[in-house]
Write an enzyme that holds these catalytic residues in place. Structure first.
Site, PDB file in Angstrom:
ATOM      1  N   LYS A  37       0.825  -1.212   0.000  1.00 33.32           N
ATOM      2  CA  LYS A  37       0.000   0.000   0.000  1.00 33.32           C
ATOM      3  C   LYS A  37       0.861   1.264   0.000  1.00 33.32           C
ATOM      4  CE  LYS A  37      -1.805   1.725   4.008  1.00 33.32           C
ATOM      5  NZ  LYS A  37      -1.620   3.164   4.238  1.00 33.32           N
ATOM      6  N   ASN A  38       1.792   1.333   0.936  1.00 34.27           N
ATOM      7  CA  ASN A  38       2.525   2.596   1.098  1.00 34.27           C
ATOM      8  C   ASN A  38       3.523   2.855  -0.030  1.00 34.27           C
ATOM      9  OD1 ASN A  38       0.961   3.166   3.280  1.00 34.27           O
ATOM     10  ND2 ASN A  38       2.487   2.570   4.812  1.00 34.27           N
ATOM     11  N   ARG A  96      -4.363  10.558   3.563  1.00 30.60           N
ATOM     12  CA  ARG A  96      -3.066  11.131   3.863  1.00 30.60           C
ATOM     13  C   ARG A  96      -2.183  11.277   2.617  1.00 30.60           C
ATOM     14  NH1 ARG A  96      -1.723  14.024   7.760  1.00 30.60           N
ATOM     15  NH2 ARG A  96       0.508  14.246   7.876  1.00 30.60           N
ATOM     16  N   CYS A 131      -5.659   8.146   8.580  1.00 36.99           N
ATOM     17  CA  CYS A 131      -5.856   7.620   9.932  1.00 36.99           C
ATOM     18  C   CYS A 131      -5.525   8.681  10.965  1.00 36.99           C
ATOM     19  CB  CYS A 131      -4.954   6.410  10.165  1.00 36.99           C
ATOM     20  SG  CYS A 131      -5.557   4.915   9.365  1.00 36.99           S
ATOM     21  N   ARG A 137      -0.354  15.216  12.965  1.00 35.32           N
ATOM     22  CA  ARG A 137       0.413  14.757  11.794  1.00 35.32           C
ATOM     23  C   ARG A 137       0.860  15.976  10.992  1.00 35.32           C
ATOM     24  NH1 ARG A 137      -2.202   9.211   9.380  1.00 35.32           N
ATOM     25  NH2 ARG A 137      -0.144   9.094   8.443  1.00 35.32           N
ATOM     26  N   PRO A 138       1.849  16.714  11.522  1.00 33.02           N
ATOM     27  CA  PRO A 138       2.298  17.925  10.832  1.00 33.02           C
ATOM     28  C   PRO A 138       2.959  17.606   9.496  1.00 33.02           C
ATOM     29  CG  PRO A 138       3.752  17.410  12.676  1.00 33.02           C
ATOM     30  CD  PRO A 138       2.631  16.422  12.731  1.00 33.02           C
ATOM     31  N   ILE A 139       3.053  18.604   8.624  1.00 33.06           N
ATOM     32  CA  ILE A 139       3.730  18.405   7.339  1.00 33.06           C
ATOM     33  C   ILE A 139       4.825  19.448   7.139  1.00 33.06           C
ATOM     34  CG2 ILE A 139       1.800  17.238   6.186  1.00 33.06           C
ATOM     35  CD1 ILE A 139       1.298  19.980   4.780  1.00 33.06           C
ATOM     36  N   ASP A 140       5.312  19.992   8.278  1.00 34.54           N
ATOM     37  CA  ASP A 140       6.326  21.047   8.191  1.00 34.54           C
ATOM     38  C   ASP A 140       7.573  20.606   7.423  1.00 34.54           C
ATOM     39  OD1 ASP A 140       6.367  19.418  10.679  1.00 34.54           O
ATOM     40  OD2 ASP A 140       8.327  20.354  10.934  1.00 34.54           O
ATOM     41  N   GLN A 141       7.949  19.322   7.521  1.00 35.77           N
ATOM     42  CA  GLN A 141       9.177  18.872   6.866  1.00 35.77           C
ATOM     43  C   GLN A 141       9.002  18.790   5.337  1.00 35.77           C
ATOM     44  OE1 GLN A 141      12.145  18.542   8.682  1.00 35.77           O
ATOM     45  NE2 GLN A 141      10.726  19.528  10.115  1.00 35.77           N
ATOM     46  N   ASP A 160       3.240   0.304  12.355  1.00 41.73           N
ATOM     47  CA  ASP A 160       2.040  -0.246  11.715  1.00 41.73           C
ATOM     48  C   ASP A 160       1.783  -1.703  12.099  1.00 41.73           C
ATOM     49  OD1 ASP A 160       1.826   2.218  10.550  1.00 41.73           O
ATOM     50  OD2 ASP A 160       2.619   1.610   8.598  1.00 41.73           O
ATOM     51  N   ILE A 182       6.563   6.625  17.354  1.00 38.64           N
ATOM     52  CA  ILE A 182       6.345   7.384  16.110  1.00 38.64           C
ATOM     53  C   ILE A 182       5.131   8.321  16.245  1.00 38.64           C
ATOM     54  CG2 ILE A 182       5.966   7.231  13.605  1.00 38.64           C
ATOM     55  CD1 ILE A 182       8.574   5.863  14.472  1.00 38.64           C
ATOM     56  N   ARG A 212      -9.197   0.016   3.341  1.00 42.90           N
ATOM     57  CA  ARG A 212      -8.230   0.987   2.795  1.00 42.90           C
ATOM     58  C   ARG A 212      -6.885   0.333   2.498  1.00 42.90           C
ATOM     59  NH1 ARG A 212      -6.766   4.881   6.782  1.00 42.90           N
ATOM     60  NH2 ARG A 212      -5.090   5.049   5.268  1.00 42.90           N
TER      61      ARG A 212
HETATM   62  N1  EPU Z   1       6.354  14.392  11.167  1.00 45.53           N
HETATM   63  C1  EPU Z   1       6.614  15.703  11.461  1.00 45.53           C
HETATM   64  N2  EPU Z   1       6.656  16.607  10.419  1.00 45.53           N
HETATM   65  C2  EPU Z   1       6.455  16.236   9.141  1.00 45.53           C
HETATM   66  C3  EPU Z   1       6.189  14.887   8.847  1.00 45.53           C
HETATM   67  C4  EPU Z   1       6.131  13.971   9.891  1.00 45.53           C
HETATM   68  O1  EPU Z   1       6.803  16.074  12.614  1.00 45.53           O
HETATM   69  O2  EPU Z   1       6.502  17.096   8.257  1.00 45.53           O
HETATM   70  C5  EPU Z   1       6.313  13.423  12.259  1.00 45.53           C
HETATM   71  C6  EPU Z   1       4.946  12.755  12.414  1.00 45.53           C
HETATM   72  O3  EPU Z   1       4.077  13.541  13.202  1.00 45.53           O
HETATM   73  C7  EPU Z   1       5.299  11.438  13.057  1.00 45.53           C
HETATM   74  C8  EPU Z   1       6.660  11.123  12.455  1.00 45.53           C
HETATM   75  O4  EPU Z   1       7.177  12.349  11.950  1.00 45.53           O
HETATM   76  O5  EPU Z   1       5.413  11.605  14.436  1.00 45.53           O
HETATM   77  C9  EPU Z   1       6.653  10.105  11.336  1.00 45.53           C
HETATM   78  O6  EPU Z   1       5.729  10.506  10.330  1.00 45.53           O
HETATM   79  P1  EPU Z   1       5.904  10.083   8.803  1.00 45.53           P
HETATM   80  O7  EPU Z   1       5.893  11.322   7.987  1.00 45.53           O
HETATM   81  O8  EPU Z   1       7.055   9.155   8.678  1.00 45.53           O
HETATM   82  O9  EPU Z   1       4.562   9.267   8.531  1.00 45.53           O
HETATM   83  P2  EPU Z   1       3.640   9.351   7.245  1.00 45.53           P
HETATM   84  O10 EPU Z   1       4.467   9.487   6.027  1.00 45.53           O
HETATM   85  O11 EPU Z   1       2.530  10.305   7.480  1.00 45.53           O
HETATM   86  C10 EPU Z   1       3.749   6.798   6.769  1.00 45.53           C
HETATM   87  C11 EPU Z   1       2.749   5.695   6.547  1.00 45.53           C
HETATM   88  C12 EPU Z   1       2.107   5.318   7.881  1.00 45.53           C
HETATM   89  C13 EPU Z   1       3.187   4.906   8.875  1.00 45.53           C
HETATM   90  C14 EPU Z   1       4.258   6.001   8.995  1.00 45.53           C
HETATM   91  C15 EPU Z   1       5.436   5.602   9.853  1.00 45.53           C
HETATM   92  C16 EPU Z   1       2.031   6.143   4.301  1.00 45.53           C
HETATM   93  C17 EPU Z   1       0.935   6.588   3.398  1.00 45.53           C
HETATM   94  N3  EPU Z   1       1.743   6.153   5.607  1.00 45.53           N
HETATM   95  O12 EPU Z   1       3.011   7.896   7.297  1.00 45.53           O
HETATM   96  O13 EPU Z   1       1.277   4.212   7.597  1.00 45.53           O
HETATM   97  O14 EPU Z   1       2.622   4.680  10.136  1.00 45.53           O
HETATM   98  O15 EPU Z   1       4.763   6.336   7.678  1.00 45.53           O
HETATM   99  O16 EPU Z   1       6.040   4.453   9.353  1.00 45.53           O
HETATM  100  O17 EPU Z   1       3.103   5.782   3.858  1.00 45.53           O
HETATM  101  C18 EPU Z   1      -0.491   2.727   7.863  1.00 45.53           C
HETATM  102  O18 EPU Z   1      -0.138   2.196   6.794  1.00 45.53           O
HETATM  103  O19 EPU Z   1      -1.333   2.220   8.649  1.00 45.53           O
HETATM  104  C19 EPU Z   1       0.104   4.004   8.243  1.00 45.53           C
HETATM  105  C20 EPU Z   1      -0.432   4.824   9.143  1.00 45.53           C
END
Ligand code: EPU
Length: 420
Positions: free
Chosen positions: A22-23, A93, A117, A122-126, A306, A328, A398
């Site tokens: 999926k991811n 997401r 989810c 779930r910030p996106i600042d990075q 996960d 995480i 999903r």
């Molecule tokens: N984070 C920040 N700033 C950012 C981005 C992330 O602070 O700009 C923080 C998040 O708040 C979190 C950590 O960094 O605490 C990790 O977040 P990450 O960005 O790695 O997660 P994601 O890309 O939103 C993906 C998977 C998730 C999985 C996580 C961690 C996808 C679509 N989703 O989420 O998958 O839990 O990586 O491995 O790839 C799932 O499949 O059930 C699922 C939730």
């Protein structure tokens, strides 16, 4: 609306084939629109999140056709807009990967703030930091993220403050055609990051280091069409491994990359299961007691967040007390309230759960609070005494292709039932 009805008691036995990841799929599909030619993707999982991504692609003018054998053809030559409409994108997401992909295509993109989810903040600042470093103006207005790069994307150096799967993927998408060299440091190393880089490289991109802490990208001006096979889903595989161990079963899980499963396999062994690795499959069986252990979720190659809910169920069957530390997400224990309805004894303080081993789980009526929570509730239902009804299964759909059929083929008594 549908629900799953699970009758507990069966030991899972047989063979289950794992679908595409999926991811990886939710990143690679948007990446295909960066291509200058048509792409054929194989091993695409038929799951809700992929359906939403393909509907978004259709909305913006990409031609997408899904064949019965999980092959997807993508032609983005007639793509019309850099704006992703809000109706679909806010529900998932990964829709934010269109930010990076459309930026590569048009030097600008607009996508709504993402849904998905609810696992805490779930910030996106990075993501936005990387877009800015590549020369873009970034703003968020009325729930829409707007990114625009007047003078074209230029290679840059980004050191991420936190390891993020999404920010790593979005930065690769935005930098793949940028002018010059981009260096991304402190990146995520998950298998789907490597898969995305391999996919883009198969089109002529120059991306090195995926799977390590530093990714170097030399921007290219042209990406040819390609045919590419998506990797197997690490977490789907892990879920069936956990289910096999929980039920005291004996299951061969095929179409996997055992290397991707190492952190899961090693925990299963510690818990008392036997895990035998083959080239493209693993066999999981358990005949002795479940042994309590402690788990801390970590970015890859650590134990995946996960898989945390599924292991909480498994550890509930143990002979002692286990501690699960979630490192995480801020809020990934919401499913515990549902498990408590089934008699499970787990107490949660902040990001730490104490799981008390109990001998017996009872069937109950429960709700999936998110995708992996839903999978955990199904596993709980498989080992429970009596009947379990799992509602809100759209979360499960999903990310798991044909879960009831796959479990049914392993001997589980699980049915998908319409809710009146
Ligand atoms: N984070 C920040 N700033 C950012 C981005 C992330 O602070 O700009 C923080 C998040 O708040 C979190 C950590 O960094 O605490 C990790 O977040 P990450 O960005 O790695 O997660 P994601 O890309 O939103 C993906 C998977 C998730 C999985 C996580 C961690 C996808 C679509 N989703 O989420 O998958 O839990 O990586 O491995 O790839 C799932 O499949 O059930 C699922 C939730």
């Amino acid at each position: 609306m549908e629900k799953f009805v699970v009758k507990g008691g069966a030991c899972l036995e047989g063979t289950v084939s794992i679908s595409g990841a999926k991811n990886a799929a939710v990143a690679i599909l948007p990446a295909a629109i960066v291509s200058d030619g048509p792409c054929v993707l194989q091993n695409v999982p038929k799951i809700g999140d992929v359906e939403i991504i393909t509907r978004i692609m259709t909305q913006i003018g990409v031609k997408v056709s899904f064949a019965a054998d999980n092959t997807l053809e993508i032609d983005s030559s007639a793509i019309e807009t850099h704006v992703v409409p809000q109706d679909l994108s806010r529900h998932m997401r990964a829709s934010y990967y269109f930010l990076g992909a459309l930026l590569s295509k048009f030097n600008k993109s607009v996508v709504s703030l993402p849904g998905g989810c609810n696992l805490g903040a779930r910030p996106i600042d990075q993501h936005l930091k990387a877009f800015s470093a590549l020369g873009c103006d970034v703003s968020v207005e009325y729930g829409m993220i707007k990114v625009a790069c007047r003078n074209g994307l230029r290679g840059t150096h980004v050191f991420f403050d936190t390891v993020s799967v999404g920010a790593t993927i979005n930065s690769i998408l935005a930098a793949v055609k940028a002018e010059g060299r981009t260096v991304l440091e402190n990146v995520a190393k998950e298998p789907h990051i490597v898969d995305l880089a391999n996919f883009l490289n198969s089109m002529g991109a120059d991306i090195r280091g995926a799977g390590t802490d530093v990714i170097k990208i030399n921007g290219v001006s042209y990406l040819r069409g390609t045919t590419y096979t998506i990797i197997p889903d690490q977490i789907e595989a892990g879920t069936y491994m956990a289910a096999a161990a929980a039920t005291g079963g004996d299951v061969v899980i095929t179409n996997v990359i055992p290397k991707h499963l190492e952190s899961i396999s090693s925990r299963l062994k510690r818990i008392g299961a036997e895990v035998i690795e083959y080239d493209e499959s693993v066999r999981v069986r358990r005949s002795g007691p479940v042994i309590s252990t402690n788990i801390r979720t970590m970015p890859h190659p650590g134990f995946p967040t996960d898989m945390q809910p599924q292991f909480a169920v498994l550890l509930s069957l143990s002979d002692g007390t286990s501690i699960i530390t979630e490192s995480i997400w801020d809020n990934r224990f919401k499913y515990v309230d549902e498990l408590r309805r089934m008699g499970v004894r787990i107490s949660v303080t902040d990001k730490v759960a104490v799981v008390e081993g109990i001998r017996k789980i009872n069937g109950a009526r429960v709700k999936a609070t998110d995708l992996r929570a839903g999978a955990a509730l199904i596993i709980a239902g498989l080992v429970a005494e009596g009947e379990t009804t799992v509602e809100d299964i759209y979360h499960i759909d999903r990310g798991y292709e044909d879960i009831a059929t796959k479990l049914g083929n392993l001997g589980a008594d699980i049915k998908r039932v319409d809710i009146e």
